[in-house]
Motif scaffolding. Structure first.
Motif, PDB file in Angstrom:
ATOM      1  N   LEU A 130       0.797  -1.236   0.000  1.00 10.97           N
ATOM      2  CA  LEU A 130       0.000   0.000   0.000  1.00 10.97           C
ATOM      3  C   LEU A 130       0.826   1.281   0.000  1.00 10.97           C
ATOM      4  O   LEU A 130       0.334   2.331   0.384  1.00 10.97           O
ATOM      5  N   GLY A 131       2.048   1.225  -0.456  1.00 11.44           N
ATOM      6  CA  GLY A 131       2.815   2.449  -0.637  1.00 11.44           C
ATOM      7  C   GLY A 131       2.393   3.144  -1.924  1.00 11.44           C
ATOM      8  O   GLY A 131       1.923   2.496  -2.856  1.00 11.44           O
ATOM      9  N   HIS A 132       2.537   4.451  -1.966  1.00  8.66           N
ATOM     10  CA  HIS A 132       2.080   5.170  -3.159  1.00  8.66           C
ATOM     11  C   HIS A 132       3.070   6.190  -3.705  1.00  8.66           C
ATOM     12  O   HIS A 132       2.720   6.973  -4.578  1.00  8.66           O
ATOM     13  N   ALA A 133       4.269   6.216  -3.216  1.00  5.95           N
ATOM     14  CA  ALA A 133       5.298   7.096  -3.777  1.00  5.95           C
ATOM     15  C   ALA A 133       6.658   6.616  -3.311  1.00  5.95           C
ATOM     16  O   ALA A 133       6.771   5.995  -2.253  1.00  5.95           O
ATOM     17  N   MET A 134       7.670   6.892  -4.126  1.00  4.25           N
ATOM     18  CA  MET A 134       9.009   6.445  -3.785  1.00  4.25           C
ATOM     19  C   MET A 134      10.017   7.488  -4.266  1.00  4.25           C
ATOM     20  O   MET A 134       9.812   8.138  -5.286  1.00  4.25           O
ATOM     21  N   GLY A 135      11.095   7.649  -3.527  1.00  5.90           N
ATOM     22  CA  GLY A 135      12.148   8.569  -3.927  1.00  5.90           C
ATOM     23  C   GLY A 135      13.483   8.138  -3.362  1.00  5.90           C
ATOM     24  O   GLY A 135      13.559   7.342  -2.424  1.00  5.90           O
ATOM     25  N   LEU A 136      14.540   8.678  -3.941  1.00  6.39           N
ATOM     26  CA  LEU A 136      15.897   8.365  -3.529  1.00  6.39           C
ATOM     27  C   LEU A 136      16.511   9.620  -2.931  1.00  6.39           C
ATOM     28  O   LEU A 136      16.285  10.725  -3.424  1.00  6.39           O
ATOM     29  N   SER A 137      17.297   9.455  -1.870  1.00  6.26           N
ATOM     30  CA  SER A 137      17.961  10.617  -1.272  1.00  6.26           C
ATOM     31  C   SER A 137      18.963  11.201  -2.264  1.00  6.26           C
ATOM     32  O   SER A 137      19.392  10.531  -3.198  1.00  6.26           O
ATOM     33  N   GLN A 138      19.327  12.449  -2.056  1.00  3.56           N
ATOM     34  CA  GLN A 138      20.212  13.147  -2.979  1.00  3.56           C
ATOM     35  C   GLN A 138      21.566  12.462  -3.111  1.00  3.56           C
ATOM     36  O   GLN A 138      22.153  12.432  -4.192  1.00  3.56           O
ATOM     37  N   ASN A 139      22.041  11.842  -2.034  1.00  4.07           N
ATOM     38  CA  ASN A 139      23.332  11.154  -2.106  1.00  4.07           C
ATOM     39  C   ASN A 139      23.202   9.716  -2.627  1.00  4.07           C
ATOM     40  O   ASN A 139      24.189   8.997  -2.729  1.00  4.07           O
ATOM     41  N   GLY A 140      21.976   9.282  -2.922  1.00  8.87           N
ATOM     42  CA  GLY A 140      21.759   7.950  -3.483  1.00  8.87           C
ATOM     43  C   GLY A 140      21.868   6.822  -2.487  1.00  8.87           C
ATOM     44  O   GLY A 140      21.864   5.652  -2.857  1.00  8.87           O
TER      45      GLY A 140
END
Length: 194
Positions: free
Chosen positions: A174-184
């Motif tokens: 049930l997650g609806h968004a994902m992102g990576l930190s700036q340093n990866g």
């Protein structure tokens, strides 16, 4: 329409029509490259009537990855691809916009969801099998992999962009968004529904 709007003066400085009026998702914004010179977007070529209810003709349905030169308004087709599904859920550009990933949405593995990675320099399109219900996609920090979050499956699938090899890591559903930190280094998934 693409507009350059100066919010300080509240004036539209430039505006270009991207194409003929379309239905929902006929045009999908991807973003502007770091130099601020080029805007990227997807344009669907689905055959629809004025009410947007006509069925998609699978033999002629495709998307175009387009670029718009912000200084001149000149548009170019960078790539063309024919997805199996008319619905594209997850779209992301690499930090330098050298690659753009587009993932089809499906709730059934039988439909054979696909992820497309487009090289904006040469227009080549690589295709990979994608997990169901993709609600997030990012390139790994070193650009060697594509990470796709499957909400229904409750996992993050890492696809090696050279070999196509897949590796799944279990997480929550049930997650609806994902992102990576700036340093990866860190991957973030946003959940709702409890």
């Amino acid at each position: 329409m693409y507009m350059v709007w100066n919010i300080r003066s509240n004036r539209i400085l430039r505006a270009w029509t991207l194409g003929i009026p379309g239905c929902h998702s006929a045009y999908r914004a991807i973003g502007t490259n770091p130099s601020g010179r080029t805007f990227y977007y997807l344009q669907s070529e689905k055959a629809v009537d004025g009410s947007c209810t006509a069925k998609v003709n699978k033999s002629s349905f495709f998307y175009r990855l387009m670029s718009l030169d912000i200084a001149t308004g000149q548009r170019r087709t960078l790539a063309r691809f024919a997805p199996a599904s008319a619905r594209l859920e997850a779209i992301v550009a690499s930090p330098n916009f050298s690659r753009i990933a587009v993932v089809e949405y499906t709730e059934s593995q039988k439909a054979g969801a696909q992820a497309y990675v487009i090289n904006t320099n040469n227009g080549k399109v690589a295709r990979f099998a994608a997990p169901v219900t993709p609600y997030g996609v990012v390139f790994s920090g070193d650009m060697s992999s594509l990470l796709i979050y499957s909400s229904k499956g409750g996992k993050v699938v890492r696809i090696n962009l050279k070999t196509g090899q897949r590796e799944a890591t279990k997480t929550y559903r049930l997650g609806h968004a994902m992102g990576l930190s700036q340093n990866g280094q860190n991957l973030y998934i946003v959940f709702h529904s409890g």
